[in-house]
Write a protein that holds these residues in place. Structure first.
Motif, PDB file in Angstrom:
ATOM      1  N   GLN A  86      70.309  23.616  -1.580  1.00 25.75           N
ATOM      2  CA  GLN A  86      69.396  23.923  -0.484  1.00 25.75           C
ATOM      3  C   GLN A  86      69.069  22.582   0.182  1.00 25.75           C
ATOM      4  N   PRO A  87      69.625  22.330   1.344  1.00 26.39           N
ATOM      5  CA  PRO A  87      69.539  20.997   1.939  1.00 26.39           C
ATOM      6  C   PRO A  87      68.130  20.580   2.345  1.00 26.39           C
ATOM      7  N   ASP A  88      67.281  21.549   2.611  1.00 27.58           N
ATOM      8  CA  ASP A  88      65.940  21.236   3.104  1.00 27.58           C
ATOM      9  C   ASP A  88      64.923  21.363   1.980  1.00 27.58           C
ATOM     10  N   ILE A  89      64.277  20.240   1.659  1.00 27.55           N
ATOM     11  CA  ILE A  89      63.267  20.262   0.606  1.00 27.55           C
ATOM     12  C   ILE A  89      61.986  20.907   1.119  1.00 27.55           C
ATOM     13  N   HIS A  90      61.650  20.598   2.379  1.00 28.16           N
ATOM     14  CA  HIS A  90      60.394  21.076   2.927  1.00 28.16           C
ATOM     15  C   HIS A  90      60.596  21.411   4.405  1.00 28.16           C
ATOM     16  N   ILE A  91      60.105  22.564   4.805  1.00 36.49           N
ATOM     17  CA  ILE A  91      60.173  22.983   6.207  1.00 36.49           C
ATOM     18  C   ILE A  91      58.801  23.447   6.636  1.00 36.49           C
ATOM     19  N   THR A  92      58.419  23.069   7.841  1.00 31.21           N
ATOM     20  CA  THR A  92      57.168  23.540   8.414  1.00 31.21           C
ATOM     21  C   THR A  92      57.470  24.286   9.710  1.00 31.21           C
ATOM     22  N   VAL A  93      56.941  25.491   9.816  1.00 31.61           N
ATOM     23  CA  VAL A  93      57.116  26.275  11.037  1.00 31.61           C
ATOM     24  C   VAL A  93      55.766  26.791  11.488  1.00 31.61           C
TER      25      VAL A  93
ATOM     26  N   TRP B  29      51.522  33.576   8.028  1.00 32.00           N
ATOM     27  CA  TRP B  29      50.938  32.527   7.192  1.00 32.00           C
ATOM     28  C   TRP B  29      51.154  32.821   5.704  1.00 32.00           C
ATOM     29  N   SER B  30      51.201  34.092   5.344  1.00 33.55           N
ATOM     30  CA  SER B  30      51.365  34.457   3.937  1.00 33.55           C
ATOM     31  C   SER B  30      52.776  34.176   3.416  1.00 33.55           C
TER      32      SER B  30
ATOM     33  N   LYS C 289      73.645  34.714 -16.112  1.00 32.98           N
ATOM     34  CA  LYS C 289      72.589  33.773 -15.818  1.00 32.98           C
ATOM     35  C   LYS C 289      72.610  33.432 -14.340  1.00 32.98           C
ATOM     36  N   LEU C 290      71.463  33.024 -13.845  1.00 30.67           N
ATOM     37  CA  LEU C 290      71.346  32.569 -12.473  1.00 30.67           C
ATOM     38  C   LEU C 290      71.349  31.053 -12.425  1.00 30.67           C
ATOM     39  N   ILE C 291      72.079  30.520 -11.433  1.00 32.19           N
ATOM     40  CA  ILE C 291      72.026  29.096 -11.136  1.00 32.19           C
ATOM     41  C   ILE C 291      71.200  28.954  -9.873  1.00 32.19           C
ATOM     42  N   PHE C 292      70.110  28.203  -9.953  1.00 31.56           N
ATOM     43  CA  PHE C 292      69.191  28.081  -8.832  1.00 31.56           C
ATOM     44  C   PHE C 292      69.440  26.813  -8.038  1.00 31.56           C
ATOM     45  N   GLY C 293      69.138  26.882  -6.757  1.00 33.71           N
ATOM     46  CA  GLY C 293      69.061  25.692  -5.934  1.00 33.71           C
ATOM     47  C   GLY C 293      67.750  24.969  -6.194  1.00 33.71           C
ATOM     48  N   GLN C 294      67.575  23.856  -5.481  1.00 33.49           N
ATOM     49  CA  GLN C 294      66.418  22.997  -5.721  1.00 33.49           C
ATOM     50  C   GLN C 294      65.145  23.565  -5.123  1.00 33.49           C
ATOM     51  N   GLY C 295      65.288  24.544  -4.296  1.00 33.26           N
ATOM     52  CA  GLY C 295      64.117  25.139  -3.663  1.00 33.26           C
ATOM     53  C   GLY C 295      63.793  24.507  -2.325  1.00 33.26           C
ATOM     54  N   THR C 296      63.230  25.307  -1.433  1.00 36.12           N
ATOM     55  CA  THR C 296      62.718  24.833  -0.145  1.00 36.12           C
ATOM     56  C   THR C 296      61.271  25.264  -0.031  1.00 36.12           C
ATOM     57  N   GLU C 297      60.412  24.291   0.182  1.00 40.11           N
ATOM     58  CA  GLU C 297      58.996  24.611   0.349  1.00 40.11           C
ATOM     59  C   GLU C 297      58.723  24.913   1.820  1.00 40.11           C
ATOM     60  N   LEU C 298      58.161  26.055   2.073  1.00 36.01           N
ATOM     61  CA  LEU C 298      57.844  26.467   3.442  1.00 36.01           C
ATOM     62  C   LEU C 298      56.353  26.348   3.683  1.00 36.01           C
ATOM     63  N   SER C 299      55.995  25.594   4.686  1.00 36.05           N
ATOM     64  CA  SER C 299      54.613  25.532   5.147  1.00 36.05           C
ATOM     65  C   SER C 299      54.528  26.224   6.492  1.00 36.05           C
ATOM     66  N   VAL C 300      53.433  26.918   6.736  1.00 39.76           N
ATOM     67  CA  VAL C 300      53.241  27.637   7.991  1.00 39.76           C
ATOM     68  C   VAL C 300      51.975  27.104   8.641  1.00 39.76           C
ATOM     69  N   LYS C 301      52.102  26.604   9.859  1.00 31.47           N
ATOM     70  CA  LYS C 301      50.933  26.078  10.551  1.00 31.47           C
ATOM     71  C   LYS C 301      50.445  27.097  11.576  1.00 31.47           C
ATOM     72  N   PRO C 302      49.115  27.162  11.761  1.00 34.04           N
ATOM     73  CA  PRO C 302      48.540  28.183  12.639  1.00 34.04           C
ATOM     74  C   PRO C 302      48.903  27.952  14.101  1.00 34.04           C
TER      75      PRO C 302
END
Lengths: 115, 113
Positions: free
Chosen positions: B6-13, B83-84, B100-113
């Motif tokens: 998962q190329p994006d560690i953190h995304i804000t929308v 926002w949820s 078994k599942l092999i997981f990606g590193q995860g992407t954290e999603l932030s939502v701004k108002p």
């Protein structure tokens, strides 16, 4: 009713101690798992049991010993805890032994902190 | 070996904006692909899965994902973010019989108002 429940939710302990985490599922599933999530949120499978039989053991140190007294329970015992064992441990279950035919249901996690 | 990136560690929308989370996999045969969501302090919940058939799969909470074999991708989309939806999103791959599942590193999603 919680489908997959783990206890305790939080565990703080000293290096060298032995601790256990318990997991129970009331979904009637045959397969249960332990996953470890590290501080970078990376999830990695540790063990899997199918109807009390160990089917996956992913190069986990011998200090970690899973036990499944019946197919609804899978406990994780950790001996001689080390700092690197600090993580969130997730229990999960699935109906099918082969994942593609089903999905994993996760517990809420047990956060272990080793001081 | 199977792997997921998962190329994006953190995304804000912004709330109401569209969302696309990227996932690339490495697997020799037909992959079985999943997206999970993890809300803070919670376990993971399955959003959707792809086994075969239609390459565009619909999931819960208005999410969809498209499997593109040529690009080894399984990107997650949502037309309008709420926002949820702020959470950690994990892409995962499983092989038949692997159990078994092999997981990606995860992407954290932030939502701004």
């Amino acid at each position: 009713d919680t489908a997959v429940s783990q206890t305790p939710k939080y565990l703080v302990t000293q290096m060298g101690n032995d601790k256990s985490i318990k997991c129970e599922q009331n979904l009637g599933h045959d397969t249960m798992y332990w996953y470890k999530q590290d501080s970078k949120k990376f999830l990695k499978i540790m063990f899997s049991y199918n109807n009390k039989e160990l089917i996956i053991n992913e190069t986990v140190p011998n200090r970690f010993s899973p036990k499944s007294p019946d197919k609804a329970h899978l406990n994780l015992h950790i001996n001689s805890l080390e700092l690197g064992d600090s993580a969130v441990y997730f229990c999960a279950s699935s109906q099918a032994r082969d994942l593609p035919t089903g999905e994993l249901f996760f517990g809420e996690g047990s956060r272990l902190t080793v001081l | 070996a199977q792997s997921v990136t998962q190329p994006d560690i953190h995304i804000t929308v912004s709330e109401g904006a569209s969302l696309e989370l990227r996932c690339n996999y490495s697997y020799g045969a037909t992959p079985y692909l999943f997206w999970y969501v993890q809300s803070p302090g919670q376990g993971l919940q399955l959003l959707l899965k792809y086994f075969s058939g239609d390459t565009l799969v619909q999931g819960i909470k208005g999410f969809e994902a498209e499997f593109k074999r040529s690009q080894s991708s399984f990107n997650l989309r949502k037309p309008s973010v709420h926002w949820s939806d702020a959470a950690e999103y994990f892409c995962a791959v499983a092989g038949w019989g692997g159990g078994k599942l092999i997981f990606g590193q995860g992407t954290e999603l932030s939502v701004k108002p």
